[in-house]
Design an enzyme around this catalytic site. Structure first.
Site, PDB file in Angstrom:
ATOM      1  N   HIS A 138       0.980  -1.094  -0.047  1.00 50.22           N
ATOM      2  CA  HIS A 138       0.074  -0.066   0.031  1.00 50.22           C
ATOM      3  C   HIS A 138       0.701   1.270  -0.050  1.00 50.22           C
ATOM      4  O   HIS A 138       0.333   2.419  -0.109  1.00 50.22           O
ATOM      5  CB  HIS A 138      -1.024   0.054   1.070  1.00 50.22           C
ATOM      6  CG  HIS A 138      -1.860  -1.310   1.221  1.00 50.22           C
ATOM      7  ND1 HIS A 138      -2.802  -1.398   0.285  1.00 50.22           N
ATOM      8  CD2 HIS A 138      -2.245  -1.853   2.136  1.00 50.22           C
ATOM      9  CE1 HIS A 138      -3.553  -2.306   0.445  1.00 50.22           C
ATOM     10  NE2 HIS A 138      -3.200  -2.855   1.645  1.00 50.22           N
ATOM     11  N   ASP A 172      -2.529 -10.711  -1.721  1.00 46.70           N
ATOM     12  CA  ASP A 172      -2.982 -10.217  -0.454  1.00 46.70           C
ATOM     13  C   ASP A 172      -4.548  -9.773  -0.844  1.00 46.70           C
ATOM     14  O   ASP A 172      -4.941  -9.684  -2.046  1.00 46.70           O
ATOM     15  CB  ASP A 172      -2.341  -8.840  -0.079  1.00 46.70           C
ATOM     16  CG  ASP A 172      -2.648  -8.286   1.337  1.00 46.70           C
ATOM     17  OD1 ASP A 172      -1.889  -8.516   2.120  1.00 46.70           O
ATOM     18  OD2 ASP A 172      -3.662  -7.633   1.454  1.00 46.70           O
ATOM     19  N   HIS A 174      -6.127  -7.287   0.060  1.00 43.26           N
ATOM     20  CA  HIS A 174      -6.418  -5.832  -0.352  1.00 43.26           C
ATOM     21  C   HIS A 174      -5.377  -5.623  -1.617  1.00 43.26           C
ATOM     22  O   HIS A 174      -4.564  -6.313  -2.063  1.00 43.26           O
ATOM     23  CB  HIS A 174      -5.946  -5.043   0.509  1.00 43.26           C
ATOM     24  CG  HIS A 174      -6.519  -5.360   1.972  1.00 43.26           C
ATOM     25  ND1 HIS A 174      -5.749  -6.187   2.900  1.00 43.26           N
ATOM     26  CD2 HIS A 174      -7.324  -4.705   2.552  1.00 43.26           C
ATOM     27  CE1 HIS A 174      -6.484  -6.236   4.152  1.00 43.26           C
ATOM     28  NE2 HIS A 174      -7.585  -5.484   3.873  1.00 43.26           N
ATOM     29  N   ASP A 261      -4.283 -12.687   4.495  1.00 39.92           N
ATOM     30  CA  ASP A 261      -5.807 -12.231   4.980  1.00 39.92           C
ATOM     31  C   ASP A 261      -6.886 -12.489   4.065  1.00 39.92           C
ATOM     32  O   ASP A 261      -7.961 -12.067   4.300  1.00 39.92           O
ATOM     33  CB  ASP A 261      -5.505 -10.718   5.023  1.00 39.92           C
ATOM     34  CG  ASP A 261      -4.859  -9.831   4.070  1.00 39.92           C
ATOM     35  OD1 ASP A 261      -4.317 -10.629   3.077  1.00 39.92           O
ATOM     36  OD2 ASP A 261      -4.469  -8.535   4.083  1.00 39.92           O
TER      37      ASP A 261
END
Ligand code: Q9C
Ligand code: ZN
Length: 320
Positions: A138, A172, A174, A261
């Site tokens: 990110h 991931d 996200h 995740d």
């Protein structure tokens, strides 16, 4: 030959107590126990060989991040007194992330872990695991966010791209907004990501289907947003399509941004992948027969992280 696992305990220097979310303060999910759980499991099972990272000059970080941002984080982090926590309002894309006195040192070490792994892959290792923390995908050119400070995978991929074609596969939960942005106008590094629909989950602003790259980079960015509740059976065909995309790019190296995740019991995720399925993910990637650097990203169900990491690596391993 044992799997090289790049690890350092300096990540423990970064351990903020709280994150701020919609005006609520809650425990900081991105905690040191995550990496320690993986380290413990892989040690117990004699899975791989732990190697300390080398040091790389700060200029390598500044080749992918704006120097004003790097200097800001360095100064603000190191000027904090012991026990102080800073919630910055500059060079940041959200409200969760917190800076402590050890944050800069930990973030630099995380980059060193990725770069040490990258160097090993460039030197002929077929599979290396960089146990990075804090995570990176990110982090953008001039901002931290989503528990990330420096974009470990992107800095490693950029270094590797000087020696060959690099495909980044981001699994991931996200979307990796930072990684996408860094390579959005480049054709020498492919970015492919499978993640939760950003209309519903962080980072909200990017990760949509119509983001396909720009300029010379047009066609070299590919997003696979998926609905919440996605399970093993729905995930597998999407992974296979994503891997076809990777294969047709004909890369010399894969950088796998590996987040756990996506697991069914992850406290901040929303998919339903099971622990054994991570071995299948590894096997699918291994079938491409391309040298792979695995870079640790998210994953917050501390008790299951060791098993997921072991399963993914088992699937990816050429030996066992
Ligand atoms: N209260 C990575 O997985 N949202 N970052 C947290 C929880 C932030 C995740 C909300 C998600 C960022 C590397
Ligand atoms: Zn994540």
């Amino acid at each position: 030959m044992k799997l090289p696992i790049i690890y350092s305990d300096k990540h423990k220097l970064h351990a903020p107590p709280l994150e701020i979310y919609d005006d609520l303060k809650e425990e900081y999910s991105e905690k040191p126990e995550r990496i320690e759980a993986i380290h413990k499991k892989l040690t117990e099972e004699h899975f791989g060989e732990f190697i300390s990272p080398l040091e790389f000059p700060e200029e390598v970080i500044k080749s992918m991040h704006h120097r004003a941002y790097v200097d800001f984080l360095s100064t603000r982090s190191r000027n904090l007194k012991e026990g102080e926590v800073l919630y910055p309002s500059y060079f940041i894309t959200d409200t969760y992330i917190a800076v402590t006195p050890g944050t800069y040192t930990a973030a630099v070490e995380s980059v060193n872990i990725a770069l040490t792994g990258a160097q090993k892959v460039l030197n002929g290792e077929k599979l290396v695991y960089s146990l990075c923390r804090p995570p990176g995908h990110h982090a953008e050119e001039r901002s931290m966010g989503g528990y990330c400070f420096f974009n470990n995978a992107s800095i490693a991929a950029d270094m590797m791209s000087k020696k060959g074609r690099v495909a980044i596969l981001d699994i991931d939960f996200h979307h990796g907004n930072g990684t996408q942005n860094m390579f959005y106008e480049r054709s020498d590094v492919l970015y492919v990501s499978i993640h939760a629909d950003p209309a519903l989950k962080y980072p909200y602003k990017t990760g949509y289907l119509d983001e396909v790259g720009k300029g010379i980079g047009l066609g070299f960015n590919k997003n696979y947003p998926l609905p919440l509740e996605t399970g093993d059976a729905e995930y597998l065909p999407v992974l296979r399509r994503a891997l076809q995309e990777v294969q047709s790019f004909n890369p010399d190296y894969i950088v796998l941004s590996a987040g756990f995740d996506t697991y069914e019991k992850d406290p901040i995720g929303g998919f339903k992948l099971t622990v054994p399925f991570y071995e299948a993910i590894g096997q699918e990637i291994k079938a491409l027969n391309i040298s792979t650097l695995v870079v640790q990203e998210g994953g917050y169900a501390v008790d299951a992280l060791g098993d997921m990491a072991r399963n993914l690596l088992k699937g990816l391993s050429f030996t066992s």
